[in-house]
Design an enzyme around this catalytic site. Structure first.
Site, PDB file in Angstrom:
ATOM      1  N   ARG A  73      24.301 -49.469 -48.807  1.00 10.17           N
ATOM      2  CA  ARG A  73      24.941 -48.736 -49.903  1.00 10.17           C
ATOM      3  C   ARG A  73      26.450 -48.852 -49.806  1.00 10.17           C
ATOM      4  O   ARG A  73      26.998 -49.335 -48.809  1.00 10.17           O
ATOM      5  CB  ARG A  73      24.549 -47.257 -49.850  1.00 10.17           C
ATOM      6  CG  ARG A  73      24.947 -46.561 -48.575  1.00 10.17           C
ATOM      7  CD  ARG A  73      24.851 -45.060 -48.651  1.00 10.17           C
ATOM      8  NE  ARG A  73      25.022 -44.428 -47.350  1.00 10.17           N
ATOM      9  CZ  ARG A  73      26.179 -44.230 -46.748  1.00 10.17           C
ATOM     10  NH1 ARG A  73      27.290 -44.637 -47.327  1.00 10.17           N
ATOM     11  NH2 ARG A  73      26.243 -43.645 -45.565  1.00 10.17           N
ATOM     12  N   GLY A  74      27.127 -48.382 -50.842  1.00 11.55           N
ATOM     13  CA  GLY A  74      28.576 -48.285 -50.783  1.00 11.55           C
ATOM     14  C   GLY A  74      28.992 -47.084 -49.959  1.00 11.55           C
ATOM     15  O   GLY A  74      28.163 -46.334 -49.422  1.00 11.55           O
ATOM     16  N   GLY A  75      30.285 -46.902 -49.850  1.00 11.33           N
ATOM     17  CA  GLY A  75      30.795 -45.749 -49.120  1.00 11.33           C
ATOM     18  C   GLY A  75      30.871 -45.992 -47.622  1.00 11.33           C
ATOM     19  O   GLY A  75      30.720 -47.110 -47.132  1.00 11.33           O
ATOM     20  N   TRP A  79      26.315 -38.016 -42.467  1.00  9.84           N
ATOM     21  CA  TRP A  79      25.186 -37.465 -41.704  1.00  9.84           C
ATOM     22  C   TRP A  79      24.175 -36.892 -42.674  1.00  9.84           C
ATOM     23  O   TRP A  79      24.532 -36.344 -43.723  1.00  9.84           O
ATOM     24  CB  TRP A  79      25.681 -36.346 -40.774  1.00  9.84           C
ATOM     25  CG  TRP A  79      24.575 -35.578 -40.099  1.00  9.84           C
ATOM     26  CD1 TRP A  79      23.904 -35.917 -38.966  1.00  9.84           C
ATOM     27  CD2 TRP A  79      24.006 -34.324 -40.521  1.00  9.84           C
ATOM     28  NE1 TRP A  79      22.962 -34.972 -38.660  1.00  9.84           N
ATOM     29  CE2 TRP A  79      23.004 -33.980 -39.612  1.00  9.84           C
ATOM     30  CE3 TRP A  79      24.254 -33.483 -41.608  1.00  9.84           C
ATOM     31  CZ2 TRP A  79      22.243 -32.820 -39.729  1.00  9.84           C
ATOM     32  CZ3 TRP A  79      23.498 -32.324 -41.730  1.00  9.84           C
ATOM     33  CH2 TRP A  79      22.500 -32.002 -40.800  1.00  9.84           C
ATOM     34  N   HIS A  80      22.885 -37.041 -42.347  1.00 10.59           N
ATOM     35  CA  HIS A  80      21.803 -36.373 -43.076  1.00 10.59           C
ATOM     36  C   HIS A  80      20.985 -35.568 -42.074  1.00 10.59           C
ATOM     37  O   HIS A  80      20.816 -35.990 -40.919  1.00 10.59           O
ATOM     38  CB  HIS A  80      20.890 -37.382 -43.765  1.00 10.59           C
ATOM     39  CG  HIS A  80      21.574 -38.237 -44.779  1.00 10.59           C
ATOM     40  ND1 HIS A  80      22.311 -37.706 -45.810  1.00 10.59           N
ATOM     41  CD2 HIS A  80      21.642 -39.585 -44.914  1.00 10.59           C
ATOM     42  CE1 HIS A  80      22.795 -38.689 -46.553  1.00 10.59           C
ATOM     43  NE2 HIS A  80      22.415 -39.839 -46.028  1.00 10.59           N
ATOM     44  N   ILE A 185      28.068 -38.842 -52.311  1.00 14.96           N
ATOM     45  CA  ILE A 185      27.368 -39.824 -53.136  1.00 14.96           C
ATOM     46  C   ILE A 185      27.665 -41.218 -52.605  1.00 14.96           C
ATOM     47  O   ILE A 185      28.819 -41.562 -52.354  1.00 14.96           O
ATOM     48  CB  ILE A 185      27.782 -39.717 -54.615  1.00 14.96           C
ATOM     49  CG1 ILE A 185      27.355 -38.362 -55.174  1.00 14.96           C
ATOM     50  CG2 ILE A 185      27.180 -40.852 -55.444  1.00 14.96           C
ATOM     51  CD1 ILE A 185      27.808 -38.102 -56.592  1.00 14.96           C
ATOM     52  N   PHE A 198      22.509 -39.241 -53.430  1.00 14.50           N
ATOM     53  CA  PHE A 198      23.369 -38.107 -53.107  1.00 14.50           C
ATOM     54  C   PHE A 198      22.773 -37.261 -52.006  1.00 14.50           C
ATOM     55  O   PHE A 198      21.566 -37.315 -51.722  1.00 14.50           O
ATOM     56  CB  PHE A 198      23.586 -37.238 -54.348  1.00 14.50           C
ATOM     57  CG  PHE A 198      22.328 -36.573 -54.856  1.00 14.50           C
ATOM     58  CD1 PHE A 198      21.896 -35.354 -54.345  1.00 14.50           C
ATOM     59  CD2 PHE A 198      21.561 -37.164 -55.846  1.00 14.50           C
ATOM     60  CE1 PHE A 198      20.737 -34.735 -54.801  1.00 14.50           C
ATOM     61  CE2 PHE A 198      20.397 -36.562 -56.316  1.00 14.50           C
ATOM     62  CZ  PHE A 198      19.982 -35.341 -55.791  1.00 14.50           C
ATOM     63  N   CYS A 215      32.668 -39.746 -44.369  1.00 12.82           N
ATOM     64  CA  CYS A 215      33.063 -40.550 -45.536  1.00 12.82           C
ATOM     65  C   CYS A 215      34.415 -41.230 -45.321  1.00 12.82           C
ATOM     66  O   CYS A 215      35.055 -41.671 -46.279  1.00 12.82           O
ATOM     67  CB  CYS A 215      33.092 -39.712 -46.812  1.00 12.82           C
ATOM     68  SG  CYS A 215      31.500 -38.939 -47.190  1.00 12.82           S
TER      69      CYS A 215
END
Length: 271
Positions: A73-75, A79-80, A185, A198, A215
């Site tokens: 992904r981008g960015g 953390w999740h 996001i 997100f 980020c």
């Protein structure tokens, strides 16, 4: 946009391993590209995991060698984990794809969710996601009790808040009166179909973010709905609102192709 369906993959004790969810994203992505399924949003919680987007720098990763999953992904790094609602909208967009417009729609849905629970949030120019704006700079308490006319996190390349203790940690940005992100996001668009999506911090342990530069942003921090509202709140309570506002913003949207402008042509000679 076509019909939007939601798939609740797992929460709490049934939280979904990141690799399992990533494999499911790719399966649904292929089916959506082939028009075998409608636009689909996967909703879930993950066990604790760090993931790094394509622009992540080595200096933003955990200092203690904690494993990080590199994703497409981008960015940058994030953390999740428990207490965080993650959504992966897998949507077919018109070509040429307008990625920025897609991100803005996701932000709008999450801004509406926060408002429903009584929290005012915003966007910040040049930074994706949903934010709680901090106090004016002159009203913020000085870092470490020192009053400086510059922010060392931006002016000093060797400054690293991860080595400075909890007073400087991203999870304490609210106490410092700084901007703080409540929803991140990061997306990918392949073959005109979106992936990733997100994460909304409902009631996580935000100290997980203190091991990284969330980020890639050094002069702000992170927040949660429960922390900002000062009351208990669960992912299960927030889930219906997320589905409803995503439906309002995504299912009712009429996404347009990104405008393509050609090179200016020289005027024709007079007849």
């Amino acid at each position: 946009m076509s019909e939007l369906r939601f798939v609740r993959l797992g929460f709490g004790t049934d939280a979904v391993d990141y690799q399992v969810a990533w494999d499911e994203q790719r399966r649904v992505h292929a089916a959506r590209f082939a028009d075998e399924v409608p636009d689909t949003c996967l909703l879930l919680e993950h066990p604790p995991v760090y993931t790094a987007g394509r622009r992540t720098e080595d200096s933003e990763r955990p200092l203690d060698g904690t494993p990080v999953i590199d994703v497409d992904r981008g960015g940058k790094i994030t953390w999740h984990g428990p207490g965080q609602l993650v959504g992966y909208p897998i949507l077919k967009l018109p070509r040429p794809v307008d990625v920025v417009a897609h991100v803005r729609r996701l932000e709008e849905a999450l801004i509406r969710v926060c408002a429903e629970f009584g929290l005012r949030t915003s966007r910040i120019e040049g930074r994706s996601g949903v934010w709680i704006l901090g106090d004016p700079v002159e009203q913020r308490p000085a870092l470490g009790g020192l009053s400086l006319d510059f922010d060392p996190r931006l002016a000093d390349e060797e400054y690293d808040a991860r080595l400075m203790g909890p007073e400087y940690a991203p999870s304490n940005a609210g106490q410092r009166g700084e901007d703080r992100k409540i929803a991140a996001i990061g997306i990918r668009v392949a073959k005109g179909v979106t992936m990733h999506g997100f994460s909304l911090n409902v009631n996580p342990d935000n100290t997980w973010f203190d091991r990284i530069v969330p980020c890639g942003i050094r002069d702000a921090g992170v927040a949660s709905l429960a922390g900002e509202l000062g009351r208990e709140l669960t992912v299960e309570e927030v889930l219906p609102a997320v589905e409803r506002h995503l439906c309002e913003v995504l299912a009712d949207a009429v996404p347009l192709p990104r405008e393509v402008t050609g090179r200016p042509t020289a005027p024709l000679p007079a007849a």
